[in-house]
Design a protein around this motif. Structure first.
Motif, short mmCIF file in Angstrom:
data_model
loop_
_atom_site.label_atom_id
_atom_site.label_comp_id
_atom_site.label_asym_id
_atom_site.label_seq_id
_atom_site.Cartn_x
_atom_site.Cartn_y
_atom_site.Cartn_z
N SER A 65 0.83 -1.21 0.00
CA SER A 65 0.00 0.00 0.00
C SER A 65 0.86 1.27 0.00
O SER A 65 0.41 2.32 -0.40
N GLY A 66 2.11 1.14 0.40
CA GLY A 66 3.02 2.28 0.39
C GLY A 66 3.28 2.83 -1.00
O GLY A 66 3.72 3.97 -1.16
N ARG A 67 3.02 2.04 -2.03
CA ARG A 67 3.20 2.48 -3.42
C ARG A 67 2.04 3.35 -3.91
O ARG A 67 2.18 4.07 -4.90
N LEU A 68 0.89 3.26 -3.28
CA LEU A 68 -0.30 3.96 -3.77
C LEU A 68 -0.10 5.47 -3.98
O LEU A 68 -0.51 5.98 -5.03
N PRO A 69 0.52 6.21 -3.06
CA PRO A 69 0.67 7.65 -3.27
C PRO A 69 1.49 8.03 -4.51
O PRO A 69 1.40 9.15 -4.99
N VAL A 78 -10.53 5.73 4.27
CA VAL A 78 -11.31 4.50 4.25
C VAL A 78 -10.61 3.39 3.43
O VAL A 78 -10.82 2.21 3.69
N ALA A 79 -9.77 3.76 2.48
CA ALA A 79 -9.05 2.76 1.67
C ALA A 79 -8.15 1.90 2.54
O ALA A 79 -8.09 0.68 2.36
N TRP A 80 -7.47 2.52 3.48
CA TRP A 80 -6.57 1.76 4.37
C TRP A 80 -7.37 0.73 5.17
O TRP A 80 -6.95 -0.41 5.34
N GLU A 84 -7.17 -3.43 4.94
CA GLU A 84 -6.82 -4.16 6.16
C GLU A 84 -7.90 -5.17 6.56
O GLU A 84 -7.61 -6.27 6.99
N MET A 85 -9.16 -4.78 6.39
CA MET A 85 -10.27 -5.60 6.88
C MET A 85 -10.79 -6.62 5.88
O MET A 85 -11.44 -7.59 6.27
N SER A 86 -10.51 -6.44 4.62
CA SER A 86 -11.05 -7.33 3.60
C SER A 86 -10.51 -8.75 3.74
O SER A 86 -9.31 -8.95 3.90
#
Length: 192
Positions: A65-69, A78-80, A84-86
């Motif tokens: 997820s660190g690549r997203l920005p 909410v994306a984070w 995490e929860m999916s």
């Protein structure tokens, strides 16, 4: 069954991506056709192989997820939580894509990205250091193959490299959930 990829397979796949070629590879969902998501010429080859109009955007994979920005202007909070929860792979459509081939971006400027947890793909992405396209390994309009042996010869011969890893895997797999996040905080489920 635990699958182990071999380094030579990874090396060959990486070379094809760096050279602007197409790969056929297993993901954390179904088998996909992939290429460098920042290379417009490679992306056009994907549309040609799939016989798909390029007005439809493509999904991308990153290893963390660190690549997203690097590829979207703003990652909504909410994306984070969703990632995490999916309990199953989730592809999230973000507004304001950047640093990507124009054809992977939708007409409204959005892009779909999934953080991939498949070991081979994660290793590939870590070494490639760019996102890769992930679109189902079928001609547009045909059913997406659940297993490698269901992929048509037209697709297999239309790519520059077919990954050896997991070709004999017949574990039932499914496409990811797709959720669109709007800049105003809206959440829309596109596919469960």
């Amino acid at each position: 069954m635990e699958y182990k990829y071999n380094r030579e397979d990874l090396k060959k796949t990486l070379a094809v991506l760096r050279d602007g070629g197409l790969i056929l590879y297993p993901t954390d969902t179904i088998w996909g056709i992939g290429c460098d998501a920042t290379n417009e010429e490679a992306v056009q080859k994907v549309f040609a192989l799939k016989q798909r109009e390029d007005a439809k955007s493509l999904l991308l994979l990153v290893e963390t997820s660190g690549r997203l920005p690097s590829y979207v202007d703003k990652v909504p909070d909410v994306a984070w939580d969703l990632m995490e929860m999916s309990e199953k792979p989730v592809s999230i459509i973000y507004d304001h894509a950047k640093n990507l081939a124009p054809s992977v971006v939708a007409e409204d400027g959005s892009v779909g990205i999934r953080v991939c947890n498949e070991p081979f793909v994660r290793a590939l992405l870590q070494q490639f250091k760019k996102p890769i396209v992930s679109t189902s390994a079928n001609i547009s309009g045909e059913n997406a193959p659940a297993f490698f042996n269901e992929i048509s010869e037209e697709i297999k011969t239309g790519v520059d490299y077919v990954v050896e890893y997991r070709q004999d895997d017949i574990t039932k797999s499914f496409s990811s959930s797709i959720i669109k996040l709007g800049a105003s905080g809206t959440v829309k489920v596109i596919r469960e």
